[in-house]
Design an enzyme around this catalytic site. Structure first.
Site, PDB file in Angstrom:
ATOM      1  N   ARG A 158      34.388  36.149  55.718  1.00  0.00           N
ATOM      2  CA  ARG A 158      34.297  36.798  57.030  1.00  0.00           C
ATOM      3  C   ARG A 158      32.871  36.837  57.555  1.00  0.00           C
ATOM      4  O   ARG A 158      32.622  37.409  58.626  1.00  0.00           O
ATOM      5  CB  ARG A 158      34.848  38.226  56.943  1.00  0.00           C
ATOM      6  CG  ARG A 158      36.297  38.289  56.488  1.00  0.00           C
ATOM      7  CD  ARG A 158      36.806  39.708  56.486  1.00  0.00           C
ATOM      8  NE  ARG A 158      38.104  39.831  55.828  1.00  0.00           N
ATOM      9  CZ  ARG A 158      38.783  40.951  55.705  1.00  0.00           C
ATOM     10  NH1 ARG A 158      38.279  42.080  56.204  1.00  0.00           N
ATOM     11  NH2 ARG A 158      39.941  40.981  55.083  1.00  0.00           N
ATOM     12  N   GLU A 163      36.138  39.310  44.676  1.00  0.00           N
ATOM     13  CA  GLU A 163      36.623  38.456  45.761  1.00  0.00           C
ATOM     14  C   GLU A 163      35.679  38.590  46.946  1.00  0.00           C
ATOM     15  O   GLU A 163      35.481  39.684  47.472  1.00  0.00           O
ATOM     16  CB  GLU A 163      38.044  38.864  46.166  1.00  0.00           C
ATOM     17  CG  GLU A 163      38.609  38.076  47.324  1.00  0.00           C
ATOM     18  CD  GLU A 163      39.958  38.594  47.776  1.00  0.00           C
ATOM     19  OE1 GLU A 163      40.226  38.570  48.991  1.00  0.00           O
ATOM     20  OE2 GLU A 163      40.748  39.040  46.907  1.00  0.00           O
ATOM     21  N   LYS A 205      49.605  38.239  46.424  1.00  0.00           N
ATOM     22  CA  LYS A 205      48.915  39.437  46.910  1.00  0.00           C
ATOM     23  C   LYS A 205      49.878  40.208  47.812  1.00  0.00           C
ATOM     24  O   LYS A 205      50.433  39.636  48.759  1.00  0.00           O
ATOM     25  CB  LYS A 205      47.673  38.989  47.681  1.00  0.00           C
ATOM     26  CG  LYS A 205      47.034  40.010  48.609  1.00  0.00           C
ATOM     27  CD  LYS A 205      45.857  39.353  49.322  1.00  0.00           C
ATOM     28  CE  LYS A 205      45.295  40.213  50.424  1.00  0.00           C
ATOM     29  NZ  LYS A 205      44.096  39.596  51.038  1.00  0.00           N
TER      30      LYS A 205
END
Length: 208
Positions: A41, A37, A126
């Site tokens: 950012r 993943e 999640k």
């Protein structure tokens, strides 16, 4: 399409350099870890996703920290096969229904958020931030009332090697997400020896 993990680990990284990211993922692949993943950012995140997908077409490449429609669409265009958010977003759940081959994984912390997502037909979620909001005992407590629903959970957030086996013992947990494997400081300094040590440490913690 289904989320299947031969090794129930999802490395979660903040990446700044495409070449270093590719080299890091090649190391993961050598150990049988074929999933990653890439969090959105950094300015280079989408380029890293595209490069990973082009270089390793059979791997499962995802995008994390996705909050807006634009981020979702840009990640899919870059080649992401799954999209992860830190929260439950009705707008992104609805958007995800337009993509047949993309998994959208919203994040939940409370029973209310979990119930809301399940009632919107989300089947992979999640649990975030796992270690900082009660850990395994809290997760077990809030999942128990939802046994009649069919769904999978991926705990993420502050997870260290010592926590992995306990999380994987929880019903409905299919994998753990963690940044420990792909520490950005080690990657930026090209410290692949210590990255390799961390991978082996994680693999040794998995239930046999």
């Amino acid at each position: 399409m289904s989320l299947q993990f031969s090794i129930p680990i999802i490395p979660i990284g903040v990446f700044y350099d495409v070449a270093k990211t590719l080299k890091m993922f090649e190391l993961l692949m050598q150990h049988g870890i074929r999933c990653i993943e890439v969090t959105l950012r950094t300015a280079q995140a989408l380029d890293c996703i595209a490069a990973l997908k082009n270089t390793f077409p059979d791997a499962m490449i995802g995008a994390g920290s996705v909050i807006t429609h634009d981020d979702f669409k840009a990640a899919v265009d870059a080649g992401a096969m799954f999209i992860v958010s830190p929260c439950v977003s009705d707008a992104l759940i609805e958007l995800s229904h337009k993509y047949k081959n993309i998994y959208y994984i919203p994040g939940f912390t409370t029973p209310t958020e979990l119930a809301h997502a399940l009632l919107m037909h989300v089947d992979v979620l999640k649990f975030f931030p796992a270690q900082h909001c009660g850990g395994v005992h809290y997760l077990k407590a809030i999942v128990e009332p939802f046994t009649k629903f069919s769904f999978s959970i991926i705990p993420t957030g502050g997870i260290q090697p010592a926590h992995i086996a306990e999380y994987l013992s929880v019903p409905k947990v299919v994998a753990c997400g963690l940044s420990y494997l792909v520490d950005s400081h080690l990657i930026e300094h090209g410290d692949y020896i210590n990255l390799d040590k961390r991978i082996n440490e994680i693999l040794a913690c998995l239930p046999r």
